[in-house]
Enzyme design. Sequence first.
Site, PDB file in Angstrom:
ATOM      1  N   ASP A 250     -33.543 -16.462  39.829  1.00 33.04           N
ATOM      2  CA  ASP A 250     -33.901 -15.057  40.044  1.00 33.04           C
ATOM      3  C   ASP A 250     -35.235 -14.815  40.762  1.00 33.04           C
ATOM      4  OD1 ASP A 250     -35.116 -16.121  37.749  1.00 33.04           O
ATOM      5  OD2 ASP A 250     -34.396 -14.583  36.370  1.00 33.04           O
ATOM      6  N   GLU A 347     -27.185 -10.174  26.570  1.00 35.21           N
ATOM      7  CA  GLU A 347     -27.790 -11.201  27.447  1.00 35.21           C
ATOM      8  C   GLU A 347     -26.784 -11.732  28.467  1.00 35.21           C
ATOM      9  OE1 GLU A 347     -31.131 -12.902  27.331  1.00 35.21           O
ATOM     10  OE2 GLU A 347     -31.452 -10.907  26.517  1.00 35.21           O
ATOM     11  N   GLU A 366     -35.144  -5.864  32.632  1.00 29.11           N
ATOM     12  CA  GLU A 366     -34.693  -5.977  34.027  1.00 29.11           C
ATOM     13  C   GLU A 366     -34.062  -4.699  34.587  1.00 29.11           C
ATOM     14  OE1 GLU A 366     -34.470  -8.521  31.878  1.00 29.11           O
ATOM     15  OE2 GLU A 366     -35.787  -9.919  32.947  1.00 29.11           O
ATOM     16  N   THR A 452     -43.346 -10.239  39.063  1.00 28.19           N
ATOM     17  CA  THR A 452     -42.106 -10.415  38.299  1.00 28.19           C
ATOM     18  C   THR A 452     -42.321 -10.113  36.811  1.00 28.19           C
ATOM     19  OG1 THR A 452     -40.235 -11.909  37.900  1.00 28.19           O
ATOM     20  CG2 THR A 452     -42.427 -12.904  37.823  1.00 28.19           C
TER      21      THR A 452
HETATM   22  O1  IFL Z   1     -40.919 -13.136  31.851  1.00 29.22           O
HETATM   23  C1  IFL Z   1     -40.087 -12.085  32.222  1.00 29.22           C
HETATM   24  C2  IFL Z   1     -40.049 -11.927  33.716  1.00 29.22           C
HETATM   25  O2  IFL Z   1     -39.534 -10.690  34.091  1.00 29.22           O
HETATM   26  C3  IFL Z   1     -39.237 -12.960  34.395  1.00 29.22           C
HETATM   27  N1  IFL Z   1     -38.181 -13.465  33.711  1.00 29.22           N
HETATM   28  C4  IFL Z   1     -37.773 -13.119  32.388  1.00 29.22           C
HETATM   29  C5  IFL Z   1     -38.729 -12.284  31.578  1.00 29.22           C
HETATM   30  C6  IFL Z   1     -38.142 -10.950  31.187  1.00 29.22           C
HETATM   31  O3  IFL Z   1     -36.823 -10.969  30.814  1.00 29.22           O
HETATM   32  O4  IFL Z   1     -39.476 -13.310  35.543  1.00 29.22           O
END
Ligand code: IFL
Length: 465
Positions: A250, A347, A366, A452
């Site tokens: 991601d 999830e 998200e 992120t």
């Molecule tokens: O640490 C958070 C971040 O958004 C990411 N991955 C997962 C987490 C939130 O679900 O990059």
Amino acid sequence: MRMARREAVAGTALLLGAAAGAGVPLAAPGRRGAWKALAREVRDELAWAWDHYRRLAWGKDEIKPISGGSSSFPLKNHHLGLSLVEALDTLWVMGLDDRFEEGLHWVLEHLRFDVDGEVSVFETSIRLVGGLLSAHHACGDPALLAKARDLADRLLPAFDTPTGMPWRFVNLATGKPRESVTSPADIATYLPEWGMLSLRTGDPRYARSAKRAAQAVFARRSGLDLVATQIDVLSGEWRSRRATVGSYCDSFFEYLWDGWQLLGDPDCRRMYQICVRAILKHQQRWQDGSLWFADVDFETGALVSSEQDELAAFFGGLLAQGGAPREGAAYTESWAKVQARYGVLPEGYDYATGKATQVGNALRPELADACFNLWLLDRRPRWREIARDHFLTMRRWNKAPFGYADLADVTSQPKRQADHCPGYWWSEQMKYYYLLFADTLRFDYRRNYLSTEGNVLLGFRRPGG
Ligand code: IFL
């Protein structure tokens, strides 16, 4: 914080609209005050949770919101005040200045990284280096930048590999690395934080290491321009064949775009465009009018799985940012339908069977993240409405005696909570909701950057500044 009566009524109207699923025209002219009232409700929730954390788990990594205990992460048996650091810029942008100051004081007095223990390089960077940098952006205290730099220096030895891709774990005191098989997200989610660190310190090593790692993953893409979930950073060989936009990949895509958006690096834009063009070509699937992204074999494009990670729900916002607004909007609507069905997203969800495949929810941000990014681009009220429902259902189901909790099962009646509050809750959805609803003067809605982890690295406006 108490609300004036007019605002309280407006907030209640929002609540009722969502609870009834009535499609109330919330963003019609004259409803601006209603969104601001909702923003105040978000701020009240954060202040309430902070006060419990302050009383029961001060300086600990994560509060256990049901029992009032605590847990450590990313170190085992040693706390780095993770939730506190993650909360700082959220407190600041909400104008919770006294709480921001007490958190800042703890960081300056107590936070030390010379600990003989092993951390995930990726998690430590996005959460703690990012959290310190965003707090520095908020208040300008140079000690925060020095701490971010000290921590990054302790992570840097992990990047010393033949490929330039970092080991997965590193010891903060000795620099000893471990675990060479890791993922594109673990390897290449550094550029914005480390780029800012290089800009602010004048030391090019951070940006250079981050970019080299991202380029190393990209260089190993398949003939279809897809990457898989696992790779060995010593040999450079793939250890999986599964291409996904979810977990493990991601934020690799996200930070390619962000390297362009925040740092203006055209190499990053080119890498992003090539990767996302391939995803749209080989992974895009339509099912019953909804857009999904299948997991496929990264070399043949053959279907591997129709199961979707909730983590991938951020991708709609990224698609829109990167020039595919129709797909971004459609994908976000797909997740909004799942939210409407379960209240809180599971999830894992299989678009082919229409069933939840992993029924827990780790208090995830998200979908709110995607709504925030879409709304920044087109200001459509729809994104605020989806985020409002995300907030209201979270408040209904995830609120526990001492904070907000994961859910063990979103399908049970009532939904079952789990005694854990992840650090990102403090940094992500509460900030997305607030920024979406508040129209605050502390944030530049036209020129900004959130990492992120939701850390604001660009776009804060200091009062009177
Ligand atoms: O640490 C958070 C971040 O958004 C990411 N991955 C997962 C987490 C939130 O679900 O990059």
